[in-house]
Design a protein around this motif. Sequence first.
Motif, PDB file in Angstrom:
ATOM      1  N   LYS A 563       0.760  -0.826  -0.209  1.00  0.00           N
ATOM      2  CA  LYS A 563      -0.328  -0.020  -0.377  1.00  0.00           C
ATOM      3  C   LYS A 563       0.663   1.293  -0.048  1.00  0.00           C
ATOM      4  CE  LYS A 563      -3.663  -2.534   3.200  1.00  0.00           C
ATOM      5  NZ  LYS A 563      -4.426  -2.740   2.446  1.00  0.00           N
ATOM      6  N   ASN A 564       1.768   1.639   0.839  1.00  0.00           N
ATOM      7  CA  ASN A 564       2.765   2.316   0.725  1.00  0.00           C
ATOM      8  C   ASN A 564       3.666   2.826  -0.135  1.00  0.00           C
ATOM      9  OD1 ASN A 564       2.025   3.481   3.249  1.00  0.00           O
ATOM     10  ND2 ASN A 564       3.225   1.976   4.647  1.00  0.00           N
ATOM     11  N   ALA A 567       0.589   4.565  -2.971  1.00  0.00           N
ATOM     12  CA  ALA A 567       1.038   5.828  -2.058  1.00  0.00           C
ATOM     13  C   ALA A 567       2.587   6.921  -2.582  1.00  0.00           C
ATOM     14  CB  ALA A 567       0.512   5.445  -1.032  1.00  0.00           C
ATOM     15  N   GLU A 614      -2.189  16.357  -0.270  1.00  0.00           N
ATOM     16  CA  GLU A 614      -2.553  15.634   0.117  1.00  0.00           C
ATOM     17  C   GLU A 614      -3.998  14.993  -0.310  1.00  0.00           C
ATOM     18  OE1 GLU A 614      -1.905  15.143   4.812  1.00  0.00           O
ATOM     19  OE2 GLU A 614      -3.883  15.619   4.804  1.00  0.00           O
ATOM     20  N   ASN A 618      -5.160  11.784  -2.107  1.00  0.00           N
ATOM     21  CA  ASN A 618      -6.692  10.847  -1.372  1.00  0.00           C
ATOM     22  C   ASN A 618      -7.763  10.667  -2.594  1.00  0.00           C
ATOM     23  OD1 ASN A 618      -6.348  10.028   1.079  1.00  0.00           O
ATOM     24  ND2 ASN A 618      -6.204  12.283   2.021  1.00  0.00           N
ATOM     25  N   ILE A 621      -7.198   7.356  -4.373  1.00  0.00           N
ATOM     26  CA  ILE A 621      -7.374   6.638  -4.309  1.00  0.00           C
ATOM     27  C   ILE A 621      -8.685   6.325  -4.066  1.00  0.00           C
ATOM     28  CG2 ILE A 621      -7.098   5.330  -1.759  1.00  0.00           C
ATOM     29  CD1 ILE A 621      -4.136   7.160  -0.531  1.00  0.00           C
ATOM     30  N   ILE A 678      -5.484   1.326  -1.221  1.00  0.00           N
ATOM     31  CA  ILE A 678      -4.777   2.162  -0.344  1.00  0.00           C
ATOM     32  C   ILE A 678      -5.326   2.471   1.487  1.00  0.00           C
ATOM     33  CG2 ILE A 678      -3.202   4.325   0.473  1.00  0.00           C
ATOM     34  CD1 ILE A 678      -2.537   3.878  -2.827  1.00  0.00           C
ATOM     35  N   THR A 680      -6.074   5.418   2.732  1.00  0.00           N
ATOM     36  CA  THR A 680      -6.890   6.925   3.090  1.00  0.00           C
ATOM     37  C   THR A 680      -4.487   6.882   2.935  1.00  0.00           C
ATOM     38  OG1 THR A 680      -7.081   8.349   4.617  1.00  0.00           O
ATOM     39  CG2 THR A 680      -6.561   6.685   5.762  1.00  0.00           C
ATOM     40  N   PHE A 681      -4.987   8.706   2.973  1.00  0.00           N
ATOM     41  CA  PHE A 681      -3.085   8.981   2.892  1.00  0.00           C
ATOM     42  C   PHE A 681      -3.130   9.983   3.819  1.00  0.00           C
ATOM     43  CE2 PHE A 681      -0.245  11.634   1.022  1.00  0.00           C
ATOM     44  CZ  PHE A 681       1.065  11.119   0.680  1.00  0.00           C
ATOM     45  N   THR A 700      -0.490   5.352   5.475  1.00  0.00           N
ATOM     46  CA  THR A 700      -1.798   4.989   4.994  1.00  0.00           C
ATOM     47  C   THR A 700      -2.149   4.322   6.262  1.00  0.00           C
ATOM     48  OG1 THR A 700      -0.631   3.099   3.887  1.00  0.00           O
ATOM     49  CG2 THR A 700      -0.375   5.206   2.588  1.00  0.00           C
ATOM     50  N   SER A 701      -3.683   3.634   5.027  1.00  0.00           N
ATOM     51  CA  SER A 701      -4.429   2.696   6.137  1.00  0.00           C
ATOM     52  C   SER A 701      -4.630   3.015   7.028  1.00  0.00           C
ATOM     53  CB  SER A 701      -3.991   1.676   5.332  1.00  0.00           C
ATOM     54  OG  SER A 701      -4.134   0.075   5.425  1.00  0.00           O
ATOM     55  N   ALA A 704      -2.596   5.329   8.654  1.00  0.00           N
ATOM     56  CA  ALA A 704      -3.376   7.193   8.770  1.00  0.00           C
ATOM     57  C   ALA A 704      -4.622   7.010   9.753  1.00  0.00           C
ATOM     58  CB  ALA A 704      -3.967   6.835   7.558  1.00  0.00           C
TER      59      ALA A 704
END
Length: 876
Positions: A563-564, A567, A614, A618, A621, A678, A680-681, A700-701, A704
């Motif tokens: 995920k990171n 991102a 940001e 998002n 995402i 992902i 959320t970031f 993330t995820s 976050a």
Amino acid sequence: MKRLTGNEIRDMFLEYFRAHNHMVEPSAPLVPIDDDSLLWINSGVATLKKYFDGRTIPENPKIVNAQKAIRTNDIENVGFTARHHTFFEMLGNFSIGDYFKEDAIRYAWDFLTNSEWIGFDPSLLYVTVHPEDEDAYRIWREIIGLEADRIIRIEGNFWDIGEGPCGPNSEIFYDRGPDFEPGAPADEMYPGGENERYLEIWNLVFSEFNHNKDGSYTPLPKKNIDTGMGLERMASIIQEVPTNFDTDLFTPILAEISRISGHRYGADAEADVAYKVISDHIRTVSFAVADGALPSNEGRGYVLRRLIRRAVRFSKELGINRAFMFDLVEPVSEIMEGFYPNVGERKAFIKEVIKKEEERFLATLDEGIQIYEQVKKKAQQDDNVISGEDAFRLYDTYGFPYELTKEYAENDGMTVDEAGFIEEMKQQRERARNARKSGDSMQVQSETLARLTAPSTFTGYTSKSEEAVLLHIIHADNEVDAAEAGQDVELIFDRTPFYATSGGQVADKGEIQSDGTKLTVNSVYKAPNGQNVHVAHISEGTLSKGATYDLEVDAESRNFIIKNHTATHLLHQALKDVLGDHVNQAGSLVEKERLRFDFSHLEGLSEEETEQIENIVNANIYRNMAVEIEEMPIEEAKQKGATALFGEKYGDVVRVVDINQYSIELCGGIHVRNTGEIGTFKIISETGIGAGIRRIEAVTSKYAVEYYKEKEAVVKEIAKDLKVKEGQVNKKVSALLAENQTMHNEIKELKASRQDEKLAEATHETKEINGVPVLSMEVQAEGAKELRETMDRLKSRAQDTVIALGSVNGDKVSLVVTVPKSLTDRLKAGDIMKGMASTVEGKGGGRPDMAQGGGTAPENITSALQFVEDYIKSTL
Ligand code: ATP
Ligand code: MG
């Protein structure tokens, strides 16, 4: 000899070695990648270290490159010798355990003298060898057929930079004839001496020993060849011009300087030095900025700052009094664009950086003049000699050239300690040299892993577990057939789902097992031949080569890592969207808990920019964009518009990670299939980590959400303490702050009126001594200033009184004494103070009507105050 342009010489060199089965490596960026030990790439070999010390085995052991290089230790030579630059190109051929001395020498000789290639007159070439290198001597003498008196033995011909591969070298010189002799001492007039007649063009290094940690030398498992030929020097010979600066690699820059200054190059020797310095430095700065460096006060950035300042200083010689260097970026990019397109591509940005820096310096030059004024005063108080140290500081910190300091000093009837200045310069060079030496170091070649060639297939893009055959067990740097519980081992399997650290993504963790045997995998890295090596600890059972094992990647950790990673790609593109195309990745770390991304950018991000970035990530995402991964030829990837990481080396077939056309990057990492995964970031920090490099950390995820939860808990806690609803916290805090301020003001007023009351009482303690009212007492005051204020208040109440006050703060005593004007002819405040202060072991003094002082013996404050009365008794 054919007349060739600089570009043609470069092409011809690459072509010659390509024709002799060498693979062409692209010119790497000047800012070293994954190599903190080096400030700049300073030679062709600097970018190939991993091949030389055996960490990686190249696809083809014969390599050729044209490599841009920066050498800051040559800075003082620039403009004064015809052959040194801070930025130059090195043409090199390399052999990694393939051909050695004889072929290296043959290639060099053939390229230089064969009329199909350069076609130098062989009788104008000389070579040097190491006195103990009989092999090299024999090859030059017998195989090439050089006369003995054209082979010079020089002790210094040994290339050794500390730990790592090293060996003797052989340099090739071109004799430019007696016209080039003037200026050099007779005893330096030989190939290898300090002169312009015998020009060193090429250095062949025969890397044949390991310089070990303990200082011993042992033969290398794989002997290497490393050579470097200076392109600018070759051009000066081939174009038959007096200096490198008269070649087509420089003349368009000189012409532009001429146009700007209205002064002709070649008109007088001193002004020509300025031309050389400026044209040299603008190349260095343009290329360095194009490759991601920026002017600053430290390290790499400081080098650029110094170069720009030095050039601007020299521009005064040509009567230029404004920012102008940025205009020279144009000719630099034009000359180089065929081989180095990135200067042209980033031209606007480079110009802006240089212009800003020039303007800034023109302002600091004035500052330098002020510093000079201070230095001058100091010298005038002393012996009218400006110390070498000061002259150097002016030069090094304020960009004031030595000549300028000397000129100013002469105008002011002073001299400069030149020997001292030279000594400081020498030390500076020494520091630069040492920095370079330690920076060049490589790792000692290890044979064990390099010998293992059987491939290992990575299956981790699609799976997290695998049944695999154990091919190699390495224990304590030796290959073994078995290992047992308690041991730490390194393992290679025929296939593996474990990802090895690369491209910023950390390695997978996990477990390896079979009946009765259990291992934990702590890290995974790539062997020289590309296999993934598992660093593991055996907790149960035994391990044997050839057996089959179950490899199991820690799935939870892998899921968060990927995920990171995706991102990170979204962030990279969002940064470009918001800040501009100059943003380039300078480093990246993709872990389970967070991601870290370093990028080039001049200033810190504003809160709005951070938020905008940001929001973009998002939004992408929430759009649930598909991530498509495909392998394709590099040309096709470029056509697709893929962002290749700066300086990263890619094979012919590359892996392209395409996030719905929004972000297209070449990347070997593992990614989610859809950006929605992902979740959320959130950016958690944005900081500067060096010259023009910013760092963003983000989560993330789940991580976050955890971050938000922590913040929420803080608000909840505050709301609870304030006894309001969470939504009311803001309002309540503002109200409390206002209330606090009101209370603060009230307390201040109260204190003042209380003090006044106290003082009114105090005046009752006034004594009459010999007809004079005297008030001598200890009060509370925070330091001298407050004590004086108390004194002023008292004085307004008792104008004809001698008042002495003392206060204690920690181990310090403050004292103040005042004498009415009417008494000062008989009683001096300064005299009273001297006695008081010495009683508390301190000093004091002042005017006849008012004096202050202090001391460090609080225990004596009563005696000090008593002293006042005694003194008046005895004096009046
Ligand atoms: P020199 O003794 O002339 O300063 P070097 O021995 O330091 O050179 P090497 O490290 O052997 O140079 O580099 C290989 C080649 O690169 C040299 O033969 C020369 O042609 C070129 N070269 C080295 N330094 C510079 C420089 N500062 N400017 C231009 N060319 C250079
Ligand atoms: Mg050399």
